[in-house]
Motif scaffolding. Structure first.
Motif, PDB file in Angstrom:
ATOM      1  N   SER A  40       0.837  -1.180  -0.026  1.00 13.38           N
ATOM      2  CA  SER A  40       0.038  -0.219   0.269  1.00 13.38           C
ATOM      3  C   SER A  40       1.023   1.540  -0.485  1.00 13.38           C
ATOM      4  O   SER A  40       0.165   1.819  -0.172  1.00 13.38           O
ATOM      5  CB  SER A  40      -1.003  -0.403   1.061  1.00 13.38           C
ATOM      6  N   MET A  41       2.007   1.055   1.169  1.00 11.63           N
ATOM      7  CA  MET A  41       2.790   2.527   0.740  1.00 11.63           C
ATOM      8  C   MET A  41       3.604   2.887  -0.656  1.00 11.63           C
ATOM      9  O   MET A  41       4.002   3.835  -1.146  1.00 11.63           O
ATOM     10  CB  MET A  41       3.945   2.271   2.089  1.00 11.63           C
ATOM     11  N   VAL A  42       3.473   1.721  -0.916  1.00  8.70           N
ATOM     12  CA  VAL A  42       4.160   2.345  -2.461  1.00  8.70           C
ATOM     13  C   VAL A  42       2.825   1.785  -3.981  1.00  8.70           C
ATOM     14  O   VAL A  42       3.733   1.540  -4.692  1.00  8.70           O
ATOM     15  CB  VAL A  42       5.602   1.168  -2.811  1.00  8.70           C
ATOM     16  N   GLN A  43       1.461   1.862  -3.719  1.00  6.94           N
ATOM     17  CA  GLN A  43       0.315   2.046  -4.100  1.00  6.94           C
ATOM     18  C   GLN A  43       0.017   1.079  -5.262  1.00  6.94           C
ATOM     19  O   GLN A  43      -0.409   1.202  -6.389  1.00  6.94           O
ATOM     20  CB  GLN A  43       0.596   3.740  -4.727  1.00  6.94           C
ATOM     21  N   ILE A  44       0.617  -0.075  -4.713  1.00  9.77           N
ATOM     22  CA  ILE A  44       0.397  -1.363  -5.163  1.00  9.77           C
ATOM     23  C   ILE A  44      -0.647  -2.567  -4.802  1.00  9.77           C
ATOM     24  O   ILE A  44      -1.084  -2.327  -3.885  1.00  9.77           O
ATOM     25  CB  ILE A  44       1.380  -2.564  -5.439  1.00  9.77           C
ATOM     26  N   PRO A  45      -2.046  -2.488  -5.805  1.00  3.31           N
ATOM     27  CA  PRO A  45      -3.100  -3.425  -4.989  1.00  3.31           C
ATOM     28  C   PRO A  45      -2.619  -4.498  -5.079  1.00  3.31           C
ATOM     29  O   PRO A  45      -1.932  -5.131  -5.695  1.00  3.31           O
ATOM     30  CB  PRO A  45      -4.370  -3.423  -6.467  1.00  3.31           C
ATOM     31  N   GLY A  46      -3.383  -5.115  -4.591  1.00  5.25           N
ATOM     32  CA  GLY A  46      -3.429  -6.542  -4.074  1.00  5.25           C
ATOM     33  C   GLY A  46      -4.568  -7.696  -4.195  1.00  5.25           C
ATOM     34  O   GLY A  46      -5.779  -6.887  -3.775  1.00  5.25           O
ATOM     35  N   VAL A  47      -4.190  -8.688  -4.419  1.00  9.38           N
ATOM     36  CA  VAL A  47      -5.022  -9.953  -4.130  1.00  9.38           C
ATOM     37  C   VAL A  47      -3.935 -11.018  -2.777  1.00  9.38           C
ATOM     38  O   VAL A  47      -3.206 -10.780  -2.724  1.00  9.38           O
ATOM     39  CB  VAL A  47      -5.335 -10.750  -4.898  1.00  9.38           C
ATOM     40  N   TYR A  48      -5.623 -10.845  -1.733  1.00  4.02           N
ATOM     41  CA  TYR A  48      -4.463 -11.270  -0.419  1.00  4.02           C
ATOM     42  C   TYR A  48      -5.454 -12.788   0.446  1.00  4.02           C
ATOM     43  O   TYR A  48      -6.999 -12.442   0.049  1.00  4.02           O
ATOM     44  CB  TYR A  48      -4.921 -10.292   1.209  1.00  4.02           C
ATOM     45  N   PRO A  50      -7.571 -14.719   2.557  1.00  5.82           N
ATOM     46  CA  PRO A  50      -8.047 -14.120   3.882  1.00  5.82           C
ATOM     47  C   PRO A  50      -7.247 -14.609   5.043  1.00  5.82           C
ATOM     48  O   PRO A  50      -8.128 -14.510   6.354  1.00  5.82           O
ATOM     49  CB  PRO A  50      -9.224 -15.078   4.255  1.00  5.82           C
ATOM     50  N   THR A  51      -6.545 -15.326   5.620  1.00  7.06           N
ATOM     51  CA  THR A  51      -5.734 -15.772   6.914  1.00  7.06           C
ATOM     52  C   THR A  51      -5.089 -14.967   7.477  1.00  7.06           C
ATOM     53  O   THR A  51      -5.897 -14.967   8.718  1.00  7.06           O
ATOM     54  CB  THR A  51      -4.478 -16.700   6.402  1.00  7.06           C
ATOM     55  N   ALA A  52      -4.287 -13.769   6.573  1.00  3.59           N
ATOM     56  CA  ALA A  52      -4.376 -12.790   8.327  1.00  3.59           C
ATOM     57  C   ALA A  52      -4.593 -11.084   7.807  1.00  3.59           C
ATOM     58  O   ALA A  52      -4.454 -10.391   8.530  1.00  3.59           O
ATOM     59  CB  ALA A  52      -1.989 -12.618   8.300  1.00  3.59           C
ATOM     60  N   TYR A  53      -5.651 -11.652   6.489  1.00  9.02           N
ATOM     61  CA  TYR A  53      -5.723  -9.774   5.537  1.00  9.02           C
ATOM     62  C   TYR A  53      -7.164  -9.786   5.978  1.00  9.02           C
ATOM     63  O   TYR A  53      -7.440  -8.452   5.047  1.00  9.02           O
ATOM     64  CB  TYR A  53      -4.922 -10.458   4.421  1.00  9.02           C
ATOM     65  N   LYS A  54      -8.419 -10.571   6.186  1.00 11.01           N
ATOM     66  CA  LYS A  54      -9.673 -10.917   6.237  1.00 11.01           C
ATOM     67  C   LYS A  54     -10.389  -9.241   6.715  1.00 11.01           C
ATOM     68  O   LYS A  54     -11.275  -8.843   6.950  1.00 11.01           O
ATOM     69  CB  LYS A  54     -10.135 -11.944   5.819  1.00 11.01           C
ATOM     70  N   ASP A  55      -9.151  -8.718   7.912  1.00 17.95           N
ATOM     71  CA  ASP A  55      -9.828  -7.717   9.020  1.00 17.95           C
ATOM     72  C   ASP A  55      -9.228  -6.511   8.185  1.00 17.95           C
ATOM     73  O   ASP A  55     -10.135  -5.388   9.608  1.00 17.95           O
ATOM     74  CB  ASP A  55      -9.880  -8.393  10.336  1.00 17.95           C
ATOM     75  N   ILE A  56      -8.372  -6.830   7.616  1.00 17.90           N
ATOM     76  CA  ILE A  56      -7.957  -5.067   7.590  1.00 17.90           C
ATOM     77  C   ILE A  56      -8.024  -4.670   6.210  1.00 17.90           C
ATOM     78  O   ILE A  56      -8.075  -3.640   5.941  1.00 17.90           O
ATOM     79  CB  ILE A  56      -5.433  -5.491   7.044  1.00 17.90           C
ATOM     80  N   ILE A  57      -8.559  -5.965   4.926  1.00 23.93           N
ATOM     81  CA  ILE A  57      -8.552  -5.099   3.172  1.00 23.93           C
ATOM     82  C   ILE A  57      -9.900  -4.851   3.859  1.00 23.93           C
ATOM     83  O   ILE A  57     -11.133  -5.457   3.957  1.00 23.93           O
ATOM     84  CB  ILE A  57      -7.642  -6.453   3.349  1.00 23.93           C
ATOM     85  N   LYS A  58     -10.209  -3.759   2.989  1.00 27.94           N
ATOM     86  CA  LYS A  58     -11.202  -3.075   2.348  1.00 27.94           C
ATOM     87  C   LYS A  58     -11.767  -3.747   0.694  1.00 27.94           C
ATOM     88  O   LYS A  58     -10.834  -3.353   0.302  1.00 27.94           O
ATOM     89  CB  LYS A  58     -12.195  -1.602   2.646  1.00 27.94           C
ATOM     90  N   ARG A  94      -4.001   5.868   1.422  1.00 29.54           N
ATOM     91  CA  ARG A  94      -4.202   7.335   2.234  1.00 29.54           C
ATOM     92  C   ARG A  94      -4.728   6.687   3.690  1.00 29.54           C
ATOM     93  O   ARG A  94      -4.556   6.824   4.284  1.00 29.54           O
ATOM     94  CB  ARG A  94      -5.568   7.624   1.357  1.00 29.54           C
ATOM     95  N   PHE A  95      -4.947   5.356   3.435  1.00 35.31           N
ATOM     96  CA  PHE A  95      -5.771   4.853   4.761  1.00 35.31           C
ATOM     97  C   PHE A  95      -4.553   4.162   5.497  1.00 35.31           C
ATOM     98  O   PHE A  95      -4.820   4.622   6.920  1.00 35.31           O
ATOM     99  CB  PHE A  95      -6.317   2.827   3.969  1.00 35.31           C
ATOM    100  N   VAL A  96      -3.177   3.390   4.923  1.00 35.09           N
ATOM    101  CA  VAL A  96      -2.156   3.205   5.536  1.00 35.09           C
ATOM    102  C   VAL A  96      -1.923   4.324   5.622  1.00 35.09           C
ATOM    103  O   VAL A  96      -1.652   4.645   7.408  1.00 35.09           O
ATOM    104  CB  VAL A  96      -1.240   2.500   4.825  1.00 35.09           C
TER     105      VAL A  96
END
Length: 121
Positions: A40-48, A50-58, A94-96
């Motif tokens: 995110s800090m270098v504006q790279i969108p991603g696919v993640y 759910p294991t570690a990311y489900k609560d942070i990714i909007k 922006r979120f980060v």
């Protein structure tokens, strides 16, 4: 010193899409969402995963993919849609910056350390 070079290195790689696939197991459930922060800090969108990311990714900052079909679909979408990649990357950054900027937490850590040192003196 090398740690501080990582954001520049990541930026220099000219990545368009980040991926963070994780198998759902005990070890991975304990992992952080650092890869999302880095991308995110270098504006790279991603696919993640759910294991570690489900609560942070909007939904407007990246995609959570739980199945092979979702991985393929989201990756295809990001590959084909440059505007979506750019928009998601900007929103994630922006979120980060708003929620995880170290300057926001520095006073809290300074106060915590003051209390710890005062109590141990």
């Amino acid at each position: 010193q090398q740690v501080y070079k990582w954001p520049d290195k990541l930026r220099s790689m000219s990545l368009y899409i980040g991926i963070a696939p994780l198998i759902d197991n005990h070890f991975n459930r304990g992992r952080s969402f650092l890869k999302f922060l880095e991308y995110s800090m270098v504006q790279i969108p991603g696919v993640y995963s759910p294991t570690a990311y489900k609560d942070i990714i909007k939904p407007d900052m990246g995609f959570i993919a739980a199945t092979q079909g979702e991985w393929i679909g989201y990756l295809n979408l990001l590959i084909k849609d440059k505007k979506l990649r750019q928009t998601m990357g900007r929103k994630a950054r922006r979120f980060v910056k708003k929620e995880y900027d170290v300057a926001k937490f520095t006073p809290k850590y300074a106060e915590l350390f003051r209390k710890l040192f005062d109590n141990n003196s």
